[in-house]
Each structure stands twice: as C-alpha cells, then as structure tokens.
Enzyme design. Structure first.
Site, PDB file in Angstrom:
ATOM      1  N   HIS A 237      86.782 -27.244  -5.584  1.00  0.00           N
ATOM      2  CA  HIS A 237      86.487 -26.193  -6.570  1.00  0.00           C
ATOM      3  C   HIS A 237      87.467 -26.317  -7.724  1.00  0.00           C
ATOM      4  CE1 HIS A 237      85.702 -22.195  -8.255  1.00  0.00           C
ATOM      5  NE2 HIS A 237      84.569 -22.278  -7.583  1.00  0.00           N
TER       6      HIS A 237
ATOM      7  N   ASP B 287      78.856 -23.053  -1.861  1.00  0.00           N
ATOM      8  CA  ASP B 287      77.599 -23.789  -1.673  1.00  0.00           C
ATOM      9  C   ASP B 287      77.487 -24.474  -0.322  1.00  0.00           C
ATOM     10  OD1 ASP B 287      78.133 -24.358  -5.002  1.00  0.00           O
ATOM     11  OD2 ASP B 287      76.287 -23.434  -4.264  1.00  0.00           O
TER      12      ASP B 287
HETATM   13  C1  SDX Z   1      80.296 -23.945  -7.901  1.00  0.00           C
HETATM   14  O1  SDX Z   1      83.572 -22.637 -11.336  1.00  0.00           O
HETATM   15  C2  SDX Z   1      82.988 -21.903 -10.471  1.00  0.00           C
HETATM   16  O2  SDX Z   1      83.396 -20.808 -10.210  1.00  0.00           O
HETATM   17  C3  SDX Z   1      81.761 -22.537  -9.833  1.00  0.00           C
HETATM   18  C4  SDX Z   1      81.152 -21.741  -8.670  1.00  0.00           C
HETATM   19  C5  SDX Z   1      80.562 -20.424  -9.152  1.00  0.00           C
HETATM   20  O3  SDX Z   1      80.458 -19.516  -8.340  1.00  0.00           O
HETATM   21  O4  SDX Z   1      80.123 -20.390 -10.328  1.00  0.00           O
HETATM   22  O5  SDX Z   1      82.152 -21.492  -7.689  1.00  0.00           O
HETATM   23  C6  SDX Z   1      80.010 -22.504  -8.024  1.00  0.00           C
HETATM   24  O6  SDX Z   1      79.976 -24.671  -8.810  1.00  0.00           O
HETATM   25  C7  SDX Z   1      81.059 -24.444  -6.702  1.00  0.00           C
HETATM   26  C8  SDX Z   1      81.264 -25.974  -6.757  1.00  0.00           C
HETATM   27  C9  SDX Z   1      79.981 -26.646  -6.246  1.00  0.00           C
HETATM   28  N1  SDX Z   1      80.078 -28.104  -6.439  1.00  0.00           N
HETATM   29  C10 SDX Z   1      80.206 -28.940  -5.368  1.00  0.00           C
HETATM   30  O7  SDX Z   1      80.375 -28.556  -4.202  1.00  0.00           O
HETATM   31  C11 SDX Z   1      80.131 -30.417  -5.745  1.00  0.00           C
HETATM   32  C12 SDX Z   1      81.226 -31.176  -4.973  1.00  0.00           C
HETATM   33  N2  SDX Z   1      82.510 -30.715  -5.536  1.00  0.00           N
HETATM   34  C13 SDX Z   1      83.010 -31.441  -6.615  1.00  0.00           C
HETATM   35  O8  SDX Z   1      82.201 -32.238  -7.399  1.00  0.00           O
HETATM   36  C14 SDX Z   1      84.292 -30.891  -7.221  1.00  0.00           C
HETATM   37  O9  SDX Z   1      85.080 -30.395  -6.229  1.00  0.00           O
HETATM   38  C15 SDX Z   1      84.173 -29.872  -8.307  1.00  0.00           C
HETATM   39  C16 SDX Z   1      83.232 -30.311  -9.391  1.00  0.00           C
HETATM   40  C17 SDX Z   1      83.704 -28.573  -7.757  1.00  0.00           C
HETATM   41  C18 SDX Z   1      85.527 -29.722  -8.887  1.00  0.00           C
HETATM   42  O10 SDX Z   1      85.831 -31.033  -9.377  1.00  0.00           O
HETATM   43  P1  SDX Z   1      87.262 -31.361  -9.917  1.00  0.00           P
HETATM   44  O11 SDX Z   1      87.579 -30.471 -11.043  1.00  0.00           O
HETATM   45  O12 SDX Z   1      87.440 -32.826 -10.154  1.00  0.00           O
HETATM   46  O13 SDX Z   1      88.112 -30.949  -8.682  1.00  0.00           O
HETATM   47  P2  SDX Z   1      89.616 -31.085  -8.575  1.00  0.00           P
HETATM   48  O14 SDX Z   1      90.254 -31.259  -9.919  1.00  0.00           O
HETATM   49  O15 SDX Z   1      90.119 -29.969  -7.745  1.00  0.00           O
HETATM   50  O16 SDX Z   1      89.755 -32.493  -7.791  1.00  0.00           O
HETATM   51  C19 SDX Z   1      90.972 -32.858  -7.273  1.00  0.00           C
HETATM   52  C20 SDX Z   1      90.744 -34.213  -6.661  1.00  0.00           C
HETATM   53  C21 SDX Z   1      90.094 -35.210  -7.606  1.00  0.00           C
HETATM   54  O17 SDX Z   1      90.614 -36.484  -7.235  1.00  0.00           O
HETATM   55  P3  SDX Z   1      91.799 -37.111  -8.164  1.00  0.00           P
HETATM   56  O18 SDX Z   1      91.212 -37.268  -9.551  1.00  0.00           O
HETATM   57  O19 SDX Z   1      92.959 -36.143  -8.100  1.00  0.00           O
HETATM   58  O20 SDX Z   1      92.100 -38.466  -7.497  1.00  0.00           O
HETATM   59  O21 SDX Z   1      89.857 -34.108  -5.537  1.00  0.00           O
HETATM   60  C22 SDX Z   1      88.748 -34.953  -5.765  1.00  0.00           C
HETATM   61  C23 SDX Z   1      88.658 -35.229  -7.233  1.00  0.00           C
HETATM   62  O22 SDX Z   1      88.041 -36.483  -7.445  1.00  0.00           O
HETATM   63  N3  SDX Z   1      87.569 -34.189  -5.306  1.00  0.00           N
HETATM   64  C24 SDX Z   1      86.759 -34.596  -4.334  1.00  0.00           C
HETATM   65  C25 SDX Z   1      85.827 -33.557  -4.200  1.00  0.00           C
HETATM   66  N4  SDX Z   1      86.099 -32.586  -5.083  1.00  0.00           N
HETATM   67  C26 SDX Z   1      87.194 -32.993  -5.767  1.00  0.00           C
HETATM   68  N5  SDX Z   1      86.722 -35.707  -3.584  1.00  0.00           N
HETATM   69  C27 SDX Z   1      85.728 -35.781  -2.677  1.00  0.00           C
HETATM   70  N6  SDX Z   1      84.790 -34.828  -2.466  1.00  0.00           N
HETATM   71  C28 SDX Z   1      84.813 -33.698  -3.227  1.00  0.00           C
HETATM   72  N7  SDX Z   1      83.900 -32.759  -3.036  1.00  0.00           N
END
Ligand code: SDX
Length: 394
Positions: free
Chosen positions: A270, A328
């Site tokens: 998130h 989700d």
């Molecule tokens: C919603 O904003 C909101 O409030 C949204 C929401 C709402 O109510 O409106 O809460 C609803 O959108 C929830 C999120 C739903 N999406 C997913 O579940 C899709 C899978 N999750 C990701 O794509 C991701 O976690 C995000 C998009 C939600 C956040 O992405 P970020 O900003 O890249 O996350 P982060 O900065 O915390 O990541 C830190 C690290 C990164 O790696 P590095 O660049 O540090 O090496 O963790 C990795 C990311 O690549 N990472 C993941 C991951 N999510 C983050 N690696 C593997 N699997 C994942 N799901």
C-alpha cells in the site's frame, strides 16, 4: 490548499490539501471516518449511516436517518433513456467501461439546472449518485448476462435492493439472505473513503475546474479501474486461481520478489499503510462469516489465500518492505462467495467509494478560497535551442 498539489524537492508528488473527512495513520494501521474508527463503524453502523456521516460530519439522529434513507430510496431509479446507452456496448464489454459511460451520461440528465456553489444543489447531486450508482452497477451485470434490467423496489433497504437488482430476475421473488446483506453492507463501509487515494485525488482535481459532480465521479471511476488501485480485487482472485494450489505459493512469492519480474502479489502492499490495513482484517472476518453462512468454510480459494498470507507475512522480503494485505486481498473472495462475478468487483468498489468521492468533492467546492488544481513538473527535456536550417522553409 484543498485541491492544490505541491512538489517537494525529493520529486515525490505530495498531494497537499486539507480535509476533515478521513484520517489514516499508515504506520499504526489506523483509519478514522470523521474521527470514528473504521472498526466501530463496521460493527455498529449501516452503510447509509456512514454515508450520512461522511457527507455531513456527524452520525444521523433517527429522524435524520429516516429522512436521508427515504430520499435515497426515492432516487434509486434512473432516467429510462439511460438504458439506451447500454445497447451501444457489446455484451462482453468490461462493466467499468460501461460505468464510465453511463455515470458520465448522468451529467446530461441531471445537472443542467444545478448550481454547484449551492449546498442544496450539491446535496441533490450527492443523493442522486449514492442512490443511482447501485442501480447502474446492477444494470451493467444484467446487460452482460442478457437478462432484463431489474427496477429498484422502495420497500427494500439499500443493500437488499442492490442484491435483488443484481441477483434476482423478474420471474422470481428473490430476496437476499440477511447475513449476506449485512456482510455486503459492511464491505461497502470498508470501501467508503480512504483520504487522498488516486481516484479521490482525481475527483478533486477534476472538480477544482468547476466540472459537474457526475463528470468528476466518472473521472474517479476511470482512475479506480487500474489494477494498482481498485482493479486489484479482481486481480487478486485471478492471481489466486492462477496459483491454484498451496504447493505453488512459493513460486509466486519468489516471482513477486524478483526485480526482473513485473509480477506483484496482488492485494499486498500500500502507498500509505506500512502496517496491516485495518480494512483487510475486517474483510477477512467478513469473508469467514459469509463462507461459514454458505457452508463454504472449506472454500479452496479462501484457504489458499490464508496460507499465502501466512507465508508472505513470514517472508523477510515482505517484512523488510512492510508489505501487508490491503483491503483488496479478501474482498474478491467474499464478493465471489456472494455471487458477484469477478469482472464486477471493481464496480462494487466504485459503488462503495462513490460517497467518499462526492464528500471530498463537496468539501472542496464548499471552500470559498478553492482554486483550480495545477500540479507542476520537474522538466527533464531539451534546453532551449533553434530549429536547424534544413527544417526552415524559405
Ligand atoms: C488500493 O491509496 C489508497 O488508499 C488506495 C486504496 C483505497 O482505498 O483507495 O487503499 C485501495 O488501491 C489498495 C492497493 C491495491 N493494489 C494492489 O493490491 C496491487 C498490488 N500492490 C502494489 O502494486 C503496490 O503495493 C501498490 C501499488 C499498492 C503500492 O506500490 P508502491 O508505491 O510501489 O509500494 P511501496 O512504495 O510501498 O513499495 C515498496 C517496495 C517496492 O520495491 P522497491 O522499489 O523498494 O525495491 O515493495 C515493492 C515495490 O516494488 N512492492 C511489492 C508489492 N507492493 C510493493 N512487491 C511485490 N508485491 C507487491 N504487491
């Protein structure tokens, strides 16, 4: 200021706006709607009470609730000409594509005489959207199945009405199981608002130009569709079905950790929560209640999700990156158990989030000092230069 964006020198865009609607503490996993913890609202309130709270700032008295619910009920039907919009789509069109078109079309039916600077007119728009979006969501599903549209029934509650329009037909007396009605009501509460997420920020930016509320909510629906945002619930179920068996979990966990692989564990991570998303805990409980009520507590997908969560939460990559299940992760499983088709999951998210979007829009428009949002950029293109002679026409 509300709706204004500022860039900090770290080049991370920070939507800086003031709002009194929702508070999130991502480190502690806290979510408050108008100061009330999501856990208490999910336990003690109905979705329409939460809608009233988000719109007005306080929980309704019994009289206020009766009037609010009665007004919503009186606006659940849509203009009959709206049904013509569906006929232009193929039956297999994604419901979110239809939602964008039909909710956007509400501008043409309901906005002409309204003045967004009038609180009364803004309230009318909010009521119409909260009342009509469930009807449109159910129509999207019916259209995809070739079954006739169902009209709302005024004697039913908000969620009963939706479930009957969604799952009933004109040939039966379908009435949903009260346990499932309560579960869906709670799911809508969990999705109602979430501060300045991507789709809400989209609604605010669209609204800051003075666009009408139906067009602004449509912009939010379009943004929510993305798999990184509201499209994740559909992606979670597709992912779990692809994993198929607990023996495959490690392979998918390793794919999610592989920087050369674009695969991400859907439903995990998130932008704000670096702790367990409080909604995910409530969603998992709701999921268990629904599966138990339906005698599906041995549901293979749910057991796979529990095992995947257990393994991921023990994995050092997920611990280090602070990746926890988000709202989700379990919502797809419980919606599936409720009989909602996978391609309708994001439309369900939009149905819950409509009240949050319109509450933020209303808060922003009510601010007399509100100005049009105008995000800036960090320019990384060519420095100033002259056109080469060979391109200069004599
Ligand atoms: C919603 O904003 C909101 O409030 C949204 C929401 C709402 O109510 O409106 O809460 C609803 O959108 C929830 C999120 C739903 N999406 C997913 O579940 C899709 C899978 N999750 C990701 O794509 C991701 O976690 C995000 C998009 C939600 C956040 O992405 P970020 O900003 O890249 O996350 P982060 O900065 O915390 O990541 C830190 C690290 C990164 O790696 P590095 O660049 O540090 O090496 O963790 C990795 C990311 O690549 N990472 C993941 C991951 N999510 C983050 N690696 C593997 N699997 C994942 N799901």
């Amino acid at each position: 200021k509300t709706g204004m964006f500022t860039y900090d020198p770290g080049f991370t865009s920070t939507a800086s706006c003031s709002s009194s609607i929702t508070y999130i503490d991502g480190e502690k996993g806290v979510l408050l709607y108008r100061g009330y913890p999501i856990e208490q609202l999910a336990e003690h309130c109905t979705f329409l009470e939460v809608c009233y709270l988000l719109l007005n700032g306080e929980l309704p008295t019994p009289d206020e609730m009766q009037q609010f619910e009665g007004t919503i009920t009186m606006h659940t039907m849509v203009h009959d000409q709206l049904t013509n919009f569906f006929k232009g789509f193929r039956r297999d069109a994604h419901p979110m594509a239809i939602m964008v078109a039909v909710v956007g079309a509400l501008s043409a039916f309901y906005h002409d005489a309204l003045d967004i600077k009038s609180k009364r007119d803004r309230d009318i728009s909010a009521i119409r959207l909260i009342a009509k979006v469930p009807t449109i969501v159910a129509m999207c599903h019916k259209y995809s199945t070739g079954l006739p549209f169902m009209y709302p029934q005024n004697k039913l509650s908000y969620v009963e009405n939706f479930m009957r329009m969604m799952l009933g037909t004109p040939c039966d007396d379908f009435l949903p199981n009260p346990v499932l009605v309560k579960a869906l009501d709670r799911i809508l509460i969990l999705h109602a608002d979430h501060e300045q997420n991507a789709s809400t920020s989209t609604v605010r930016l669209a609204g800051s130009s003075g666009a009408n509320p139906y067009a602004c909510i449509t912009a939010g629906i379009a943004c929510l569709w993305g798999a990184a945002h509201g499209g994740a619930n559909e992606a979670v179920l597709n992912m779990l079905e692809e994993i198929g068996d607990v023996s495959n979990i490690t392979k998918f966990i390793n794919k999610a950790k592989d920087k050369n692989d674009s695969f991400r564990l859907m439903g995990f991570g998130h932008r704000v929560y670096k702790n367990y998303d409080p909604r995910a805990k409530l969603m998992r409980e709701t999921c268990h209640e629904v599966l138990t009520e339906l005698g599906l507590h041995d549901d293979k997908i749910f057991k796979l999700a529990l095992e995947l969560e257990r393994i991921a939460l023990e994995d050092e990559y997920f611990i280090e990156k602070k990746l926890y299940p988000n709202v989700d992760y379990y919502s797809g499983i419980v919606l599936h158990a409720l009989g909602i088709p996978t391609n309708m999951f994001t439309a369900m998210f939009a149905m819950g989030r409509t009240v949050g979007w319109i509450s933020h829009w209303d808060e922003m428009i009510a601010d007399p000092e509100q100005k049009i949002g105008r995000p800036r950029q960090l320019y990384t293109g060519a420095t100033k230069r002259d056109i080469p002679p060979q391109h200069i026409k004599r």
